[in-house]
Design an enzyme around this catalytic site. Structure first.
Site, PDB file in Angstrom:
ATOM      1  N   ARG A 191      -9.668  -0.676   7.798  1.00  0.00           N
ATOM      2  CA  ARG A 191      -8.695   0.095   8.582  1.00  0.00           C
ATOM      3  C   ARG A 191      -9.251   0.468   9.945  1.00  0.00           C
ATOM      4  NH1 ARG A 191      -9.327   4.755   4.091  1.00  0.00           N
ATOM      5  NH2 ARG A 191      -9.026   2.890   2.862  1.00  0.00           N
ATOM      6  N   HIS A 223       0.803  -1.227   0.000  1.00  0.00           N
ATOM      7  CA  HIS A 223       0.000   0.000   0.000  1.00  0.00           C
ATOM      8  C   HIS A 223       0.839   1.283   0.000  1.00  0.00           C
ATOM      9  CE1 HIS A 223      -3.322  -2.660   0.843  1.00  0.00           C
ATOM     10  NE2 HIS A 223      -4.173  -1.662   0.945  1.00  0.00           N
TER      11      HIS A 223
HETATM   12  C1  MIC Z   1      -8.772  -0.501   0.637  1.00  0.00           C
HETATM   13  O1  MIC Z   1      -8.905  -1.096  -0.419  1.00  0.00           O
HETATM   14  O2  MIC Z   1      -9.552   0.388   1.022  1.00  0.00           O
HETATM   15  C2  MIC Z   1      -7.611  -0.857   1.536  1.00  0.00           C
HETATM   16  C3  MIC Z   1      -6.679   0.269   1.558  1.00  0.00           C
HETATM   17  O3  MIC Z   1      -6.947  -1.982   1.019  1.00  0.00           O
HETATM   18  C4  MIC Z   1      -8.178  -1.148   2.927  1.00  0.00           C
HETATM   19  C5  MIC Z   1      -7.198  -1.364   3.979  1.00  0.00           C
HETATM   20  C6  MIC Z   1      -6.576  -0.129   4.508  1.00  0.00           C
HETATM   21  O4  MIC Z   1      -7.222   0.885   4.680  1.00  0.00           O
HETATM   22  O5  MIC Z   1      -5.382  -0.182   4.800  1.00  0.00           O
HETATM   23  C7  MIC Z   1      -9.171  -2.303   2.982  1.00  0.00           C
HETATM   24  O6  MIC Z   1      -9.793  -2.574   1.990  1.00  0.00           O
HETATM   25  O7  MIC Z   1      -9.381  -2.866   4.061  1.00  0.00           O
HETATM   26 FE1  SF4 Z   2      -4.776  -2.517  -2.619  1.00  0.00          FE
HETATM   27 FE2  SF4 Z   2      -7.167  -2.417  -1.392  1.00  0.00          FE
HETATM   28 FE3  SF4 Z   2      -6.830  -1.511  -3.892  1.00  0.00          FE
HETATM   29 FE4  SF4 Z   2      -6.701  -4.058  -3.458  1.00  0.00          FE
HETATM   30  S1  SF4 Z   2      -8.485  -2.748  -3.139  1.00  0.00           S
HETATM   31  S2  SF4 Z   2      -5.305  -2.884  -4.750  1.00  0.00           S
HETATM   32  S3  SF4 Z   2      -5.726  -4.154  -1.442  1.00  0.00           S
HETATM   33  S4  SF4 Z   2      -5.907  -0.691  -2.024  1.00  0.00           S
END
Ligand code: MIC
Ligand code: SF4
Length: 751
Positions: A644, A95
């Site tokens: 999150r 990320h």
């Molecule tokens: C997302 O797709 O929103 C994320 C970033 O992968 C999040 C996790 C995060 O906020 O770190 C998720 O989907 O849980």
């Molecule tokens: Fe990354 Fe979440 Fe986007 Fe998937 S959906 S690419 S885990 S930020």
């Protein structure tokens, strides 16, 4: 490398016995979700669990975390005093890599920029016995599918798209970091036993239709909260016409409708994928216990008896979809899109097209997308807008590079980004539009909430399959329907694109590329966790204060949120991702995307102490300084989207004591409870309207706080009147213990 083979052998050797016990207990034909859930019970049940009601303890087989959530999870694990994780666990660095100029340079820059965080994650992983996938190795869900997911297994992951592994028949659930801490510490993991939604697939996909369109259609039917508290189980002959990775795409995006997870029954497509990814033994073992890994035939014949809700999709009739903007359930078929764009005034021109991500970057996706790009090249066409390609893993990247796919995509104008989340999560240094500028982008990702990709609320983000994204990029606008419209090439000739083609698996096998895996030390006890007290990126955690006893009185209302409030509104990602390991610093983004119900303001509210309108974090800090507790009031499906837990820890850190809403999204509700915030719902949703901006609030009934027993909110208005409002909750005994202790972590430390 075959990971976990011992573990998988063990799970499979016990499964038939466990299935027999489940059959005895339920005494009726079983769905697949039931088979897997009951096989993972932490202790046998005396009576069948009640769907949507009973809290049940499970023992998942594995835990997965990504860099943006692992920081907080591992800081909590470090505070728990446990020496080593007791369940196999991995961390994936994906990320924190910002996209700007292209894979190589972007990765090099991110590795430098976030060195402190990556080093921390690597050393903590080493200490606690956690497998570490370094930056560039790939996006968590793709790496899990390629290496760890197995049919019939159970996994939790600190990311909402963990259900991606359902494409390989694994029951995989997204959770907050505190849940991961429980499992790593060897404690059972608790879940309210889900309801079951059955999706019956008949027919066969063809032409432009792909797996992505199944979930885009389901999202349109169920909407963003339609899957809440439910597992979506796909069944029927249609499932066999979808590749394993296509199934992964469908399960991945089940997160967008709030589903606990999604699941496909084991079949030959999964077996092929296991073999192609170096796991023949897993396939052989799975073949031997097929009845454990598929639903019972009676369920297929009479689904209405065994599922709480059923949806039927005829794949032969399914049209390609494009969903958006601003919500993933806003579904349009490709033939409706042009009119929808005109009627709603969406910007017609595509400013950037983006393919890949954890949702859609399989070999098959890339081949099908490339087959369109190839036609374009052969006939003198190229992308009419910038185009980016995000491979989901190094294995995909190396394989599509070897097989010439990347070359073709680059030839029509594509820019290859790092094997990471990038623009999907706002890690995108975009230079072509200014803040607020209205524009449309088209992606093959999953989420499209306001501001998510590029922090610009003017960006209208649409979601489709990679092949549709490529086709529309050749026209450069959203009104193009490749199924019937023609394009004009550089010689002025008209060109009609043919439907995409592509193999599910590479003919010459996968090229694993440069493995980014680092195994932990066999004994990490001597590894010290060092966090610089001056660090802006990492901060050790201090325990949250315990409940003082008695009612909560004299509370301020920080905000009454109106309408959609996702975790992207509560704790935006993008530039804030850099502070995911530093609770105080990241708290400055709290609720900055939330719409204030009393004023036309996003992210600001009235400070009741001064009368000033200020950013929510500032107002909250001023209440905290005066020792005043405060409350958030929210609308429907509050906290939808990601896992999150920062969206719960930030309010807790700044003094929030309760969040009261019309309804919650599952993961966020649990995250609030875990961090010691009261997660409450209006017994009568209309009572939301009674809350006024300057109210003083009291929450009564906490000394008798008990499962199923409502609490009471007294809202005292400035005109001297007050409203008494009943509040519901879903706390069980153990969860009440978390509230009393101040957090679930405090409870672990106490024990
Ligand atoms: C997302 O797709 O929103 C994320 C970033 O992968 C999040 C996790 C995060 O906020 O770190 C998720 O989907 O849980
Ligand atoms: Fe990354 Fe979440 Fe986007 Fe998937 S959906 S690419 S885990 S930020």
């Amino acid at each position: 490398m075959e990971f976990d083979i011992e573990l998988i052998r063990k799970v499979y050797s016990q499964f038939p016995q466990r299935l027999a016990e489940t059959r005895k207990l339920l005494n009726r034909p079983l769905t697949l979700a039931e088979k897997i859930l009951y096989a993972h019970l932490a202790k046998p049940l005396k009576e069948p669990a009640k769907r949507g009601l009973s809290y049940v303890d499970f023992n998942p087989d594995r835990v997965a975390m990504q860099d943006a959530t692992a920081q907080m999870a591992l800081l909590q694990f470090a505070s728990s005093g446990r020496p080593r994780t007791l369940v196999p666990t991995t961390v994936h660095c994906d990320h924190l890599i910002q996209a700007e100029v292209g894979a190589k340079q972007d990765l090099a820059r991110a590795t430098q920029d976030s060195k402190e965080v990556f080093d921390f994650l690597q050393s903590v992983s080493n200490k606690f016995g956690i497998g570490f996938w370094k930056p560039g190795a790939g996006i968590i869900h793709q790496v899990l599918l390629e290496n760890y997911a197995f049919p019939g297994g159970m996994m939790i992951g600190t990311d909402s798209h963990t259900p991606n592994a359902g494409g390989l028949g694994m029951l995989a659930i997204g959770v907050g970091g505190a849940d991961a801490v429980d499992v790593m510490a060897g404690m059972p993991w608790e879940l309210k036993f889900p309801k079951l939604i059955g999706v019956k697939l008949t027919g066969k996909m063809s032409g432009w239709t792909s797996a992505k369109d199944v979930i885009l259609k389901v999202a349109g039917i169920l909407a963003v909260k339609g899957g809440t508290g439910a597992i979506i189980e796909y069944f029927g002959e249609g499932t066999q016409s979808i590749s394993c990775t296509g199934k992964g795409t469908i399960c991945n995006m089940g997160a967008e409708i709030g589903a606990t997870t999604s699941l496909f029954p084991y079949d030959s497509r999964m077996s092929d994928y296991l073999r192609a990814t170096g796991r023949s033994e897993v396939a052989e073992l799975a073949d031997k216990i097929k009845d454990c890994l598929t639903l019972d035939p009676e369920v297929i014949d009479h689904p209405d008896k065994y599922y709480d809700e059923i949806i039927h999709i005829d794949l032969s009739e399914l049209e390609p979809h494009v969903n958006g903007p601003y919500s993933p359930d806003r579904a349009w078929t490709i033939s409706e899109l042009a009119e929808a764009v005109r009627e709603n005034g969406f910007p017609e021109k595509i400013s950037v097209a983006l393919i890949g991500s954890c949702t859609n970057s399989s070999y098959e996706d890339m081949e099908r997308a490339t087959s369109i790009a190839k036609q374009a090249l052969d006939q003198g066409l190229c992308a009419q807008c910038p185009l980016t390609i995000t491979p989901g893993s190094e294995q995909i990247h190396a394989t599509i590079e070897r097989d010439g796919l990347l070359k073709t995509l680059e030839a029509i104008g594509g820019l290859v980004l790092a094997n990471a989340c990038g623009p999907c999560i706002g890690q995108w240094k975009r230079h072509d539009v200014t803040f607020g500028e209205k524009n449309s982008i088209l992606t093959s990702y999953n989420r499209n909430f306001a501001g998510r990709n590029d922090a610009n609320p003017g960006t209208h983000s649409f979601v489709a399959s990679p092949e549709i994204v490529i086709a529309l990029s050749l026209a450069g606008h959203l009104a193009f329907n490749p199924l019937k419209d023609e394009l004009t090439n550089d010689k002025g000739q008209t060109v009609k694109l043919q439907p995409p083609t592509g193999d599910e698996l590479p003919k010459n096998g996968f090229d694993t590329g440069e493995s980014g895996y680092i195994a932990p030390a066999p004994d990490g006890s001597s590894v010290q966790i060092v966090v610089d007290p001056e660090s802006k990126r990492l901060q050790l955690l201090k325990p949250f204060p315990a409940w003082k006893g008695g009612d909560l009185t004299g509370l301020k209302l920080l905000v009454k949120v109106q309408g959609k409030c996702t975790t992207d509104h509560i704790s935006p990602a993008g530039k804030w991702l850099r502070f995911r390991g530093h609770l105080d610093n990241i708290s400055d983004n709290m609720l900055t995307g939330a719409l204030n119900a009393f004023r036309e303001e996003v992210g600001n509210g009235k400070n009741q102490l001064t009368g000033e309108v200020e950013a929510f974090p500032k107002v909250a800090r001023s209440y905290k300084e005066k020792g005043l507790g405060w409350v958030i009031v929210g609308d429907e499906n509050y906290g939808e989207g990601s896992s999150r837990e920062h969206a719960a820890m930030e309010p807790r850190h700044l003094g929030c004591l309760a969040v009261i809403v019309k309804s919650f999204a599952r993961i966020h509700e649990t995250n609030l409870k875990k961090q010691g915030i009261l997660a409450l719902t209006f017994a009568n949703p209309e009572d939301y309207n009674k809350i006024q901006e300057d109210d003083e609030l009291t929450i009564e009934g906490l000394t008798q706080f008990a499962p199923g027993k409502p609490l009471t909110l007294i809202a005292k208005h400035t005109n001297g009147t007050s409203d008494t409002i009943p509040l519901n909750h879903s706390y069980n005994e153990a969860q009440i213990g978390w509230f009393q202790a101040g957090s679930a972590l405090n409870k672990i430390v106490q024990n």
